[in-house]
Design a protein around this motif. Sequence first.
Motif, short mmCIF file in Angstrom:
data_model
loop_
_atom_site.label_atom_id
_atom_site.label_comp_id
_atom_site.label_asym_id
_atom_site.label_seq_id
_atom_site.Cartn_x
_atom_site.Cartn_y
_atom_site.Cartn_z
N GLU A 1 0.84 -1.20 0.00
CA GLU A 1 0.00 0.00 0.00
C GLU A 1 0.87 1.25 0.00
O GLU A 1 0.58 2.21 -0.71
CB GLU A 1 -0.94 0.00 1.21
CG GLU A 1 -1.84 1.22 1.29
CD GLU A 1 -2.78 1.37 0.11
OE1 GLU A 1 -3.17 2.52 -0.19
OE2 GLU A 1 -3.13 0.36 -0.54
N ALA B 1 2.16 1.63 -3.45
CA ALA B 1 1.08 2.07 -4.33
C ALA B 1 0.82 3.57 -4.16
O ALA B 1 0.63 4.30 -5.14
CB ALA B 1 -0.20 1.28 -4.06
N SER C 1 1.20 6.28 -7.10
CA SER C 1 0.02 7.05 -7.51
C SER C 1 0.15 8.53 -7.17
O SER C 1 -0.51 9.37 -7.78
CB SER C 1 -1.26 6.46 -6.92
OG SER C 1 -1.23 6.49 -5.52
N ASP D 1 -3.90 9.88 -6.76
CA ASP D 1 -4.12 9.61 -5.34
C ASP D 1 -5.07 10.63 -4.72
O ASP D 1 -5.77 10.32 -3.76
CB ASP D 1 -2.77 9.63 -4.62
CG ASP D 1 -2.75 8.72 -3.41
OD1 ASP D 1 -3.48 7.71 -3.41
OD2 ASP D 1 -2.00 9.02 -2.48
N ARG E 1 -5.70 3.92 -10.01
CA ARG E 1 -5.24 3.48 -8.69
C ARG E 1 -5.38 1.96 -8.55
O ARG E 1 -4.48 1.28 -8.05
CB ARG E 1 -6.04 4.17 -7.58
CG ARG E 1 -5.69 5.62 -7.38
CD ARG E 1 -6.29 6.18 -6.10
NE ARG E 1 -7.73 6.03 -6.01
CZ ARG E 1 -8.62 6.96 -6.34
NH1 ARG E 1 -8.21 8.11 -6.82
NH2 ARG E 1 -9.91 6.73 -6.18
N VAL F 1 -2.68 0.26 -10.67
CA VAL F 1 -1.37 0.31 -10.00
C VAL F 1 -1.31 -0.78 -8.94
O VAL F 1 -0.32 -1.53 -8.85
CB VAL F 1 -1.13 1.71 -9.38
CG1 VAL F 1 0.01 1.68 -8.39
CG2 VAL F 1 -0.86 2.74 -10.47
N ARG F 2 -2.35 -0.92 -8.15
CA ARG F 2 -2.36 -1.92 -7.09
C ARG F 2 -2.36 -3.35 -7.65
O ARG F 2 -1.69 -4.23 -7.12
CB ARG F 2 -3.56 -1.68 -6.16
CG ARG F 2 -3.31 -0.50 -5.23
CD ARG F 2 -4.58 0.00 -4.56
NE ARG F 2 -4.30 1.00 -3.55
CZ ARG F 2 -3.98 2.27 -3.80
NH1 ARG F 2 -3.90 2.70 -5.05
NH2 ARG F 2 -3.74 3.10 -2.81
N LEU G 1 1.16 -4.13 -8.80
CA LEU G 1 2.04 -4.39 -7.65
C LEU G 1 1.77 -5.77 -7.06
O LEU G 1 2.71 -6.48 -6.70
CB LEU G 1 1.86 -3.31 -6.58
CG LEU G 1 2.47 -1.94 -6.90
CD1 LEU G 1 2.09 -0.94 -5.83
CD2 LEU G 1 3.97 -2.03 -7.07
N ASP H 1 8.24 -1.04 -8.91
CA ASP H 1 7.65 0.30 -8.99
C ASP H 1 7.87 0.91 -10.37
O ASP H 1 6.96 1.47 -10.97
CB ASP H 1 8.25 1.22 -7.92
CG ASP H 1 7.88 0.80 -6.51
OD1 ASP H 1 7.18 -0.22 -6.35
OD2 ASP H 1 8.29 1.50 -5.57
#
Length: 154
Positions: free
Chosen positions: A33, A36, A40, A54, A65, A68-69, A72, A78
Amino acid sequence: MRRLLFALVALMLALPAAHAVQPDEILKDPALEHRARAISGGLRCLVCQNQSIDDSNAPLARDLRILVRERLQAGDSDQAVVDFVVARYGDFVLLRPPFNAHTAILWAAPFAILLGGAIFVWSRRRSLPAPGAVSRLTEEERRRLDQLLGEERD
């Protein structure tokens, strides 16, 4: 009273940004998190354009968002996540675009405008007469001025 009103307006403007990331988006792993949020925070919302994804409540920002998560959680680094988003949306999606041929004008424009303004001010100042260098009227110019002013009074 004005201070209270100003504080209330500032608070209302800050509330949407504070609640942009929805609880269902937050990852269970705090390390993921944190990564992330870091990623973001550097990606521009394509709808809002002056906010990171974000901070934005736009549906597209939410989708980014989540993307991106997901990347990951899939094990991407990253940089791989950022590269994936940039490949889809271009350098414009980065809040801090890299210096390259496509973004050179973005980086050079502020300096060019500042330099142009300085040159303009310098040239204008140079063309003005010095404060003590005001020329006096000759006798003929003074008589002509008195004659013109005398005609206006009549």
